[in-house]
Write an enzyme that holds these catalytic residues in place. Sequence first.
Site, PDB file in Angstrom:
ATOM      1  N   ASP A   1     -12.166  -8.575   6.556  1.00  0.00           N
ATOM      2  CA  ASP A   1     -13.505  -8.696   5.951  1.00  0.00           C
ATOM      3  C   ASP A   1     -14.078 -10.084   6.199  1.00  0.00           C
ATOM      4  O   ASP A   1     -15.286 -10.241   6.437  1.00  0.00           O
ATOM      5  CB  ASP A   1     -13.462  -8.397   4.443  1.00  0.00           C
ATOM      6  CG  ASP A   1     -13.776  -6.936   4.144  1.00  0.00           C
ATOM      7  OD1 ASP A   1     -13.443  -6.075   4.996  1.00  0.00           O
ATOM      8  OD2 ASP A   1     -14.354  -6.639   3.074  1.00  0.00           O
TER       9      ASP A   1
ATOM     10  N   TYR B   1       0.813  -1.224   0.000  1.00  0.00           N
ATOM     11  CA  TYR B   1       0.000   0.000   0.000  1.00  0.00           C
ATOM     12  C   TYR B   1       0.841   1.266   0.000  1.00  0.00           C
ATOM     13  O   TYR B   1       0.301   2.360   0.138  1.00  0.00           O
ATOM     14  CB  TYR B   1      -0.931   0.002   1.219  1.00  0.00           C
ATOM     15  CG  TYR B   1      -1.975  -1.087   1.152  1.00  0.00           C
ATOM     16  CD1 TYR B   1      -1.605  -2.410   1.307  1.00  0.00           C
ATOM     17  CD2 TYR B   1      -3.306  -0.800   0.937  1.00  0.00           C
ATOM     18  CE1 TYR B   1      -2.535  -3.426   1.241  1.00  0.00           C
ATOM     19  CE2 TYR B   1      -4.258  -1.804   0.872  1.00  0.00           C
ATOM     20  CZ  TYR B   1      -3.861  -3.115   1.025  1.00  0.00           C
ATOM     21  OH  TYR B   1      -4.787  -4.119   0.963  1.00  0.00           O
TER      22      TYR B   1
ATOM     23  N   ASP C   1      -6.070  -6.515   5.420  1.00  0.00           N
ATOM     24  CA  ASP C   1      -7.198  -5.935   4.690  1.00  0.00           C
ATOM     25  C   ASP C   1      -8.207  -7.024   4.358  1.00  0.00           C
ATOM     26  O   ASP C   1      -9.427  -6.862   4.532  1.00  0.00           O
ATOM     27  CB  ASP C   1      -6.642  -5.283   3.401  1.00  0.00           C
ATOM     28  CG  ASP C   1      -7.661  -4.432   2.679  1.00  0.00           C
ATOM     29  OD1 ASP C   1      -8.827  -4.410   3.096  1.00  0.00           O
ATOM     30  OD2 ASP C   1      -7.291  -3.793   1.684  1.00  0.00           O
TER      31      ASP C   1
ATOM     32  N   LYS D   1       2.925 -14.890   5.192  1.00  0.00           N
ATOM     33  CA  LYS D   1       3.111 -15.868   4.116  1.00  0.00           C
ATOM     34  C   LYS D   1       4.614 -15.925   3.832  1.00  0.00           C
ATOM     35  O   LYS D   1       5.050 -15.859   2.678  1.00  0.00           O
ATOM     36  CB  LYS D   1       2.296 -15.420   2.883  1.00  0.00           C
ATOM     37  CG  LYS D   1       2.210 -16.423   1.765  1.00  0.00           C
ATOM     38  CD  LYS D   1       1.411 -17.665   2.100  1.00  0.00           C
ATOM     39  CE  LYS D   1       1.501 -18.669   0.977  1.00  0.00           C
ATOM     40  NZ  LYS D   1       0.872 -19.955   1.308  1.00  0.00           N
TER      41      LYS D   1
ATOM     42  N   ASP E   1      -3.131 -18.355   4.237  1.00  0.00           N
ATOM     43  CA  ASP E   1      -4.123 -19.265   3.644  1.00  0.00           C
ATOM     44  C   ASP E   1      -4.721 -20.185   4.719  1.00  0.00           C
ATOM     45  O   ASP E   1      -5.938 -20.377   4.796  1.00  0.00           O
ATOM     46  CB  ASP E   1      -3.516 -20.073   2.479  1.00  0.00           C
ATOM     47  CG  ASP E   1      -2.100 -20.567   2.755  1.00  0.00           C
ATOM     48  OD1 ASP E   1      -1.465 -20.117   3.726  1.00  0.00           O
ATOM     49  OD2 ASP E   1      -1.622 -21.434   1.994  1.00  0.00           O
TER      50      ASP E   1
END
Length: 358
Positions: free
Chosen positions: A248, A137, A244, A188, A220
């Site tokens: 959700d 970002y 991010d 990750k 994951d």
Amino acid sequence: MTEHDIAVIAGDGIGPEVTREALRVLDAAADVYGFRTRRTSYPFGSEHYLETQEIFPDAAFGELRHKDAIFLGAIGDPRVPVGLIEYGIIARMRFELDLYINLRPIKLYDASLCPLKGKEPADVDMVIVRENTEDAYCGAHGFAHKGQPLEVATQTMIYTRAGVERAVRFAFELARERKRKHLTLIDKANAVRAQDIWTRTFAEVALEYPDVETDHAYIDAACMWMVKNPEWFDVAVTPNLFGDIITDLGAMIQGGMGIAASGNLHPGQVSLFEPIHGSAPKHAGKNQASPVAAILAAGMMLDQLGEKAAAAAIEAAVIELLRSRRLKGVGTGMHATSEVGDLVTAELRAARGVPSAR
Ligand SMILES: NC(=O)c1ccc[n+]([C@@H]2O[C@H](COP(=O)([O-])OP(=O)(O)OC[C@H]3O[C@@H](n4cnc5c(N)ncnc54)[C@H](O)[C@@H]3O)[C@@H](O)[C@H]2O)c1
């Protein structure tokens, strides 16, 4: 009496409607718990941009640094180029005010809100600490041979030792305060090798927190465990991009966009509080969006401002309304937006025996 100086950006779409109810609850909390707020409303958002071509003037932006907190409704409008206003307002505040923690409590208040079979409030009670200023970002991207068959697009994931360490340290401090004292690093690093900086930093900082139990999950696997065994998580810390996405997923297991609240924090400096949902244009102006996420964001803001009792009372009022079924849910159209504000303010007052007409 303590006074808190708050900047309010109601924004676009359903932003003004949910902000109005959150501010009503804030006023009731101030009345019941004995503090005051002084508020400055800023008109910035897509409507203002379409009228004036102005996104966020520097003079107004400069005022934010001197506020005690910022409250944001939602930003975004299909009539404006994708991301222009979101970047100019939300991302600008995150980067220029160095709001390096995105704090996302994921707490199930009533089993009826959870799409997972057999999960109860005791199973979903975690906080995600998302690093909020680095990773993909940072804006380090580019295109070569744009529009050509051999076009190349790049975006760089950037992690600094200082940036990673302050997020990790915040997460350890938070975990230490909670009952389970359990912290999971989600990354990750097996595939995104630059995230080895997260692995090493986490291990080093952990030595200073022997009372906190540590754990690790690749992103994951973390998505899988969050759905299958959300009770495994207490506090989790993760880089910006994964944070991010996983927050959700977290919003869905706690009841959806109508209930998920967040804080964008720089501890010790001005911080920003907002519902995580966007402007939901198709529901705008219909008095049908849930203001619960905005109300809970106002509660998080009060907690950070030191009004702990008022913050806890707002959360308790929402829980009581949901469990007693006076609040049927947090989906669009389940209640009028304004009715939810009425219910929460009445519950806040009733819980302390304060009459509503004052
Ligand atoms: N922080 C922000 O202000 C923010 C965050 C996300 C998206 N956006 C922007 O918002 C605009 C719309 O984006 P989107 O449609 O992808 O996401 P959105 O969150 O605005 O809405 C998606 C869906 O979620 C549900 N929803 C959202 N808020 C709700 C509420 N309060 N009560 C009940 N249901 C609710 C609705 O079904 C809605 O259609 C875009 O311009 C986007 O860039 C802004």
